[in-house]
Design a protein around this motif. Structure first.
Motif, PDB file in Angstrom:
ATOM      1  N   ARG A 136       0.814  -1.211   0.000  1.00 38.49           N
ATOM      2  CA  ARG A 136       0.000   0.000   0.000  1.00 38.49           C
ATOM      3  C   ARG A 136       0.853   1.269   0.000  1.00 38.49           C
ATOM      4  NH1 ARG A 136      -5.272   0.088   1.414  1.00 38.49           N
ATOM      5  NH2 ARG A 136      -6.319  -1.920   1.653  1.00 38.49           N
TER       6      ARG A 136
ATOM      7  N   LEU B 208      -0.280   5.731   4.210  1.00 36.47           N
ATOM      8  CA  LEU B 208      -1.306   4.713   4.448  1.00 36.47           C
ATOM      9  C   LEU B 208      -2.711   5.307   4.451  1.00 36.47           C
ATOM     10  CD1 LEU B 208       0.345   2.461   7.212  1.00 36.47           C
ATOM     11  CD2 LEU B 208      -0.103   1.865   4.817  1.00 36.47           C
TER      12      LEU B 208
ATOM     13  N   LEU C 284      -9.746   1.921   6.811  1.00 38.28           N
ATOM     14  CA  LEU C 284      -8.471   1.294   6.482  1.00 38.28           C
ATOM     15  C   LEU C 284      -8.240   0.045   7.322  1.00 38.28           C
ATOM     16  CD1 LEU C 284      -5.719   1.161   5.107  1.00 38.28           C
ATOM     17  CD2 LEU C 284      -4.859   2.769   6.841  1.00 38.28           C
TER      18      LEU C 284
ATOM     19  N   GLU D  48      -8.001  -8.261   4.344  1.00 33.71           N
ATOM     20  CA  GLU D  48      -6.917  -8.707   3.476  1.00 33.71           C
ATOM     21  C   GLU D  48      -5.950  -9.659   4.178  1.00 33.71           C
ATOM     22  OE1 GLU D  48      -5.050  -5.124   2.268  1.00 33.71           O
ATOM     23  OE2 GLU D  48      -6.736  -4.426   1.041  1.00 33.71           O
TER      24      GLU D  48
ATOM     25  N   LYS E 265     -10.176  -2.883   6.045  1.00 40.20           N
ATOM     26  CA  LYS E 265      -9.566  -3.445   4.830  1.00 40.20           C
ATOM     27  C   LYS E 265      -8.357  -4.295   5.168  1.00 40.20           C
ATOM     28  CE  LYS E 265     -11.018   0.206   1.617  1.00 40.20           C
ATOM     29  NZ  LYS E 265     -10.561   1.314   0.733  1.00 40.20           N
TER      30      LYS E 265
END
Length: 397
Positions: free
Chosen positions: A108, A297, A373, A380, A376
């Protein structure tokens, strides 16, 4: 805030001619200008008094406790507690994946990201990039202060070092969320290799829920416990600099001295006057950790000068701790992270009486952006959510 009205001195209209037969007419004009100038001076004086009063209010008001008078009643069902315990057991028993957390975050980050030094050391030269931004993103205009502080800190080969070894290490970042209350995860939390605690999150009577081991206590002056509560002999204190005066406070804590009286005026809340740790157990967080968290980020805009207010571009200390953990450990888990405002009766923290709805008053951090965030990252597989407050895999929809 009510404004003040300037006083207007009496004067003749501009169109009015003063007869020339009055020999003292010029003297009268001068005397009439005096009240006008005095009124202007009084306005500036009054404005100065208002500014001073507002400054004192900003300093003093945050020191007032805002907790409710009665403890919050919070109940966790046996079934939910069992599911959370089974989830944490699976995390601890699974095969550790070397470098997994950092590699997921690097995906990222921009290709130019090279942040590998989480702390600053006495024997390691300071990179010029550290002075591009003001605190908390850097040390602009503070090189001398930082260099003086580094003289008190240990060398890079000092012990103990909560950093990577040949062993695949698991970190847990302990948030202070009320979701920890009643889960009794303490014994399982203690089994992680590195335990990072934030600000003043207490142990003691709460150890059954949060454990009693502490590898790192990460905090800034106003968030640090006023009464030290970590009894773990391996605890390291990671100091976070949010403003220039924080450097003076860190120095005083290491020297076991009193913070200068002038510096006290710039803390927005009471700060501890001592930390009972020896200098070799202090670390200074590399501000690149915060800068990378915010700008790369969370995709916040770069800091800019503002007269009033803020851009909500400063990450919470929990988000910065997650980034730090990705550098120190191979796998990163989170516990106590949850900002679900729909649960209005839920406690905000596991140790006080504030309700979750107190987050509605938050103006410094962009909680919605951070939550998005974090969710996510959990989905992930970059990090694991032990308490299931971000993304619950077994909760009813």
């Amino acid at each position: 805030m009510e404004g003040t009205r300037s006083l207007r001195a009496r004067r003749y209209p501009a169109s009015l001619q003063i007869p020339e037969e009055f020999p003292d007419s010029s003297g009268r004009q001068n005397s009439m200008r005096l009240p006008k100038r005095w009124a202007t001076h009084r306005c500036w004086l009054l404005l100065g008094v208002v500014v001073v009063l507002l400054f004192l209010a900003m300093i003093c008001l945050p020191w007032i406790q805002t907790e409710t008078s009665k403890p919050l009643a919070w109940y966790v069902t046996h079934a939910h507690k069992k599911q959370v315990h089974e989830h944490v057991h699976r995390v601890l028993k699974s095969q550790c994946r070397p470098g997994s957390a950092r590699n997921r975050l690097l995906a990222r980050l921009p290709a130019s990201s090279h942040m590998t030094q989480p702390f600053l050391w006495k024997d390691v030269p300071l990179a010029d990039d550290l002075f591009l931004y003001p605190p908390p993103f850097g040390f602009r205009s503070l090189r001398g202060n930082v260099e003086d502080l580094l003289k008190l800190l240990p060398d890079s080969d000092s012990s103990p070092l909560p950093e990577k070894t040949d062993k695949c290490r698991r970190c847990v970042v302990m948030g202070n969320g009320g979701i920890l209350k009643g889960l009794e995860l303490g014994p399982l939390i203690n089994r992680f290799d590195t335990i990072i605690r934030l600000n003043s999150g207490p142990l003691g009577e709460f150890s059954v829920d949060v454990g009693n081991r502490t590898s790192i206590r990460m905090s800034y002056p106003e968030g640090t416990p006023r009464r030290w509560i970590d009894t773990d002999p391996d605890t390291v204190f990671v100091a976070v600099v949010y403003k220039s005066v924080d450097i003076s406070w860190i120095s005083a804590m290491m020297k076991k001295l009193t913070v200068p009286l002038w510096d006290w005026l710039f803390f927005w809340q009471k700060v501890p006057d001592q930390i009972p740790l020896e200098p070799h157990r202090f670390r200074l967080l590399n501000p690149e950790i915060i800068r990378e968290t915010a700008l790369d980020l969370l995709k916040y805009p770069p800091p800019r000068k503002r007269l009033l207010g803020n851009d909500q571009n400063v990450p919470t200390i929990g988000m910065s701790a997650l980034n730090l953990a990705s550098v120190l450990c191979d796998e990163v888990s989170l516990a106590g992270f949850s900002y679900n405002l729909s649960r209005q009766g839920a406690p905000l923290h596991y140790y006080d009486h504030l309700r979750i709805t107190a987050m509605l008053k938050e103006t410094t951090h962009n909680v919605d952006r951070e939550t998005e965030l974090l969710q996510k990252l959990v989905r992930e597989g970059a990090v694991t959510d032990l308490t299931q407050g971000l993304h619950c895999s077994f909760c009813p929809s």
